[in-house]
Motif scaffolding. Structure first.
Motif, PDB file in Angstrom:
ATOM      1  N   TRP A   1       0.867  -1.177   0.000  1.00  0.00           N
ATOM      2  CA  TRP A   1       0.000   0.000   0.000  1.00  0.00           C
ATOM      3  C   TRP A   1       0.908   1.234   0.000  1.00  0.00           C
ATOM      4  O   TRP A   1       1.882   1.290   0.755  1.00  0.00           O
ATOM      5  N   VAL A   2       0.564   2.173  -0.855  1.00  0.00           N
ATOM      6  CA  VAL A   2       1.261   3.452  -0.883  1.00  0.00           C
ATOM      7  C   VAL A   2       0.199   4.532  -0.798  1.00  0.00           C
ATOM      8  O   VAL A   2      -0.990   4.271  -1.028  1.00  0.00           O
ATOM      9  N   ARG A   3       0.604   5.756  -0.460  1.00  0.00           N
ATOM     10  CA  ARG A   3      -0.370   6.833  -0.359  1.00  0.00           C
ATOM     11  C   ARG A   3       0.232   8.147  -0.835  1.00  0.00           C
ATOM     12  O   ARG A   3       1.446   8.307  -0.840  1.00  0.00           O
ATOM     13  N   GLN A   4      -0.651   9.052  -1.202  1.00  0.00           N
ATOM     14  CA  GLN A   4      -0.212  10.378  -1.619  1.00  0.00           C
ATOM     15  C   GLN A   4      -1.142  11.417  -1.024  1.00  0.00           C
ATOM     16  O   GLN A   4      -2.333  11.448  -1.344  1.00  0.00           O
TER      17      GLN A   4
ATOM     18  N   ALA B   1       4.763  13.964  -1.968  1.00  0.00           N
ATOM     19  CA  ALA B   1       5.221  12.862  -2.803  1.00  0.00           C
ATOM     20  C   ALA B   1       4.536  11.558  -2.388  1.00  0.00           C
ATOM     21  O   ALA B   1       4.016  11.423  -1.277  1.00  0.00           O
ATOM     22  N   LEU B   2       4.568  10.612  -3.282  1.00  0.00           N
ATOM     23  CA  LEU B   2       4.050   9.280  -2.992  1.00  0.00           C
ATOM     24  C   LEU B   2       4.857   8.669  -1.851  1.00  0.00           C
ATOM     25  O   LEU B   2       6.086   8.786  -1.816  1.00  0.00           O
TER      26      LEU B   2
ATOM     27  N   ALA C   1      -5.056  11.000   2.727  1.00  0.00           N
ATOM     28  CA  ALA C   1      -4.346  10.783   1.457  1.00  0.00           C
ATOM     29  C   ALA C   1      -5.197   9.899   0.555  1.00  0.00           C
ATOM     30  O   ALA C   1      -6.209   9.340   0.988  1.00  0.00           O
ATOM     31  N   VAL C   2      -4.766   9.780  -0.683  1.00  0.00           N
ATOM     32  CA  VAL C   2      -5.300   8.754  -1.571  1.00  0.00           C
ATOM     33  C   VAL C   2      -4.416   7.527  -1.409  1.00  0.00           C
ATOM     34  O   VAL C   2      -3.195   7.630  -1.502  1.00  0.00           O
ATOM     35  N   TYR C   3      -5.045   6.395  -1.147  1.00  0.00           N
ATOM     36  CA  TYR C   3      -4.328   5.149  -0.913  1.00  0.00           C
ATOM     37  C   TYR C   3      -4.433   4.252  -2.139  1.00  0.00           C
ATOM     38  O   TYR C   3      -5.521   4.071  -2.692  1.00  0.00           O
TER      39      TYR C   3
END
Length: 116
Positions: free
Chosen positions: A36-39, A44-45, A91-93
């Motif tokens: 999982w990453v988020r911005q 930055a990501l 954030a957007v995940y």
């Protein structure tokens, strides 16, 4: 075609919980590490958490102890249980293949907003 469809985001108060899901298709899910990453807006990501094919897990320091990643290979689904949410988790995940930041910008995502 690889498809990763995230869901479960929403508006939650500080201290609340959410469970994100990622439905995967188009590839052999069980043979890939996933993350999982988020911005966050204007940032930055950021890598949040990852899980290997053997379900070994890793977390960013910012979420350690609050988030739990898991996977269901039978259902080709990745999860992220988030507890004790903070405003800085807004954030957007995205879910991505691999155990690091993706090389290209991820698509889709699910919005998480932590606000009172």
């Amino acid at each position: 075609e690889v498809q990763l469809v995230e869901s479960g985001g929403g508006l939650v108060q500080p201290g609340g919980s959410l469970r994100l899901s990622c439905a995967a298709s188009g590839f052999a899910f069980s043979t890939y590490a996933m993350s999982w990453v988020r911005q966050a807006p204007g940032k930055a990501l950021e890598w949040v958490s990852g899980i290997t094919t053997r379900s070994n897990v890793g977390y960013a320091d910012s979420v350690k102890g609050r988030f739990t990643i898991s996977r269901d290979n039978a259902e080709n689904t990745l999860y992220l249980q988030m507890t004790s949410l903070k405003s800085e988790d807004t954030a957007v995940y995205y879910c991505v293949q691999g155990f690091s930041l993706p090389l290209s910008e991820p698509q889709g995502g699910t919005q998480v907003t932590v606000s009172s």
